[in-house]
Design an enzyme around this catalytic site. Structure first.
Site, PDB file in Angstrom:
ATOM      1  CB  SER A  91       8.429 -35.458  -3.414  1.00  0.00           C
ATOM      2  OG  SER A  91       9.338 -34.487  -2.935  1.00  0.00           O
ATOM      3  CD  GLU A  97       5.610 -23.760  -2.902  1.00  0.00           C
ATOM      4  OE1 GLU A  97       6.128 -24.841  -2.617  1.00  0.00           O
ATOM      5  OE2 GLU A  97       6.252 -22.692  -2.998  1.00  0.00           O
ATOM      6  CG  HIS A 120       3.820 -34.081  -3.307  1.00  0.00           C
ATOM      7  ND1 HIS A 120       4.147 -33.017  -4.087  1.00  0.00           N
ATOM      8  CD2 HIS A 120       2.482 -34.265  -3.461  1.00  0.00           C
ATOM      9  CE1 HIS A 120       3.065 -32.554  -4.690  1.00  0.00           C
ATOM     10  NE2 HIS A 120       2.043 -33.289  -4.311  1.00  0.00           N
ATOM     11  CB  CYS A 124      11.658 -29.620   5.900  1.00  0.00           C
ATOM     12  SG  CYS A 124       9.969 -29.670   5.264  1.00  0.00           S
ATOM     13  CG  HIS A 173       2.259 -28.541  -1.528  1.00  0.00           C
ATOM     14  ND1 HIS A 173       1.783 -29.829  -1.546  1.00  0.00           N
ATOM     15  CD2 HIS A 173       3.595 -28.643  -1.641  1.00  0.00           C
ATOM     16  CE1 HIS A 173       2.793 -30.676  -1.665  1.00  0.00           C
ATOM     17  NE2 HIS A 173       3.898 -29.990  -1.728  1.00  0.00           N
ATOM     18  CG  ASN A 215      11.458 -31.674  -1.517  1.00  0.00           C
ATOM     19  OD1 ASN A 215      12.378 -32.268  -0.993  1.00  0.00           O
ATOM     20  ND2 ASN A 215      10.189 -31.877  -1.180  1.00  0.00           N
TER      21      ASN A 215
HETATM   22  S1  SF4 Z   1       8.633 -24.811   2.105  1.00  0.00           S
HETATM   23 FE1  SF4 Z   1       8.339 -26.999   1.824  1.00  0.00          FE
HETATM   24  S2  SF4 Z   1      10.417 -27.844   1.966  1.00  0.00           S
HETATM   25 FE2  SF4 Z   1      10.507 -25.784   2.818  1.00  0.00          FE
HETATM   26  S3  SF4 Z   1      10.207 -26.032   5.037  1.00  0.00           S
HETATM   27 FE3  SF4 Z   1       8.207 -25.645   4.100  1.00  0.00          FE
HETATM   28  S4  SF4 Z   1       7.337 -27.658   3.689  1.00  0.00           S
HETATM   29 FE4  SF4 Z   1       9.535 -27.916   4.016  1.00  0.00          FE
END
Ligand code: SF4
Length: 280
Positions: free
Chosen positions: A216, A124, A40, A12, A72, A218
């Site tokens: 991870s 986070e 992660h 991302c 995070h 997510n």
């Molecule tokens: S919050 Fe986490 S998953 Fe979403 S863009 Fe940021 S790093 Fe990526």
């Protein structure tokens, strides 16, 4: 056999940015540490290590050079401590996480009883909680909402990588019990897009393979979402974990990957699936 990659999958914006900032810190010279693993994904962190980026467990472990704050985010007191020590702080906190931190702090400052929806021991969530000065309660499931509630003015933020359905359940459970409810949907768009795309793909293929760190959050949630839609879901970090029998008699394989899974890792898994099924 057809292999279909989800419309949204893999690294991302926040992870790309963090990797770029770490690379820039290496290019600038001097020692570079990250406070905890930058992302992660054990394989990506090992690759960074080969380029000279070391992982520090705490600010105390770093004597000099640059300290990269990971996507995070962290307790702001630790950033202050690093600066006070003379370290050059490179803040790679994802802007989506910073937004969640800011909303949580504002809600606590405005007198709301704050709930953070997320995993209590995820870095986070610990960082968001620290930004409120500890004036918030973390819940991971609707059943964890206290009875009675601490007040009838409730504020809610959510870990950026949580599932929308959990947030909806929490909001639905709170609404009848409060006078005022302020909800910030701080789930990031990268997460929602990956979750929707994974769910849709899992419904339409024979087997799903989810690629990414087992540590991870997510990626693990993508695997959970796929498992709710398809009985044949496998979460792997590397091609070596793939098993030929998963693909016997299979016509379509769906691939998705967490937000911390680099492109090369996805490509490696796809190539390995093609190789082990080439005789079929
Ligand atoms: S919050 Fe986490 S998953 Fe979403 S863009 Fe940021 S790093 Fe990526």
């Amino acid at each position: 056999m057809r292999i279909i990659v989800a419309e949204h999958a893999g690294v991302c914006y926040g992870v790309e940015r963090a990797l770029r900032l770490a690379e820039e810190a290496v290019a600038a010279g001097g020692a570079v540490h990250t406070l905890g693993p930058l992302i992660h994904n054990p394989q990506a962190v090992a690759a960074l290590g080969e380029r000279g980026v070391a992982v520090a467990g705490s600010v105390d472990d770093v004597g000099e050079g640059a300290l990269v704050i990971r996507t995070h985010g962290v307790d702001p007191a630790r950033v202050d401590g690093a600066r006070a020590k003379g370290l050059s702080v490179v803040d790679a906190t994802c802007p989506f996480v910073s937004t969640a931190q800011r909303h949580a702090a504002d809600l606590a400052d405005s007198g709301y009883s704050v709930f953070i929806v997320g995993e209590p021991h995820h870095p986070e969530v610990e960082g968001i909680l620290a930004c409120t000065g500890g004036r918030a309660t973390v819940i991971e499931r609707v059943e964890e909402l206290p009875d009675p509630l601490p007040s009838r003015r409730i504020g809610v933020v959510v870990q950026t990588t949580q599932s929308a359905s959990l947030l909806q359940d929490v909001v639905a459970a709170l609404l009848p019990r409060v006078n005022e409810l302020r909800v910030f949907n701080t789930i990031c768009s990268a997460t929602s897009k990956r979750q929707h795309a994974a769910d849709e793909l899992a419904r339409n293929v024979d087997v799903m393979v989810v690629v990414g760190g087992k540590n991870s959050g997510n990626t693990t949630r993508l695997a959970e979402i796929c498992s709710a839609a398809n009985e044949r879901v496998h979460h792997v970090e590397t091609p070596s974990e793939l098993q030929r029998e998963w693909f016997v008699g299979v016509e379509t394989v769906g691939i998705t990957a967490g937000a911390s899974t680099p492109e090369e890792q996805i490509a490696g898994v796809i190539a390995a699936i093609e190789a082990i099924t080439s005789d079929d």
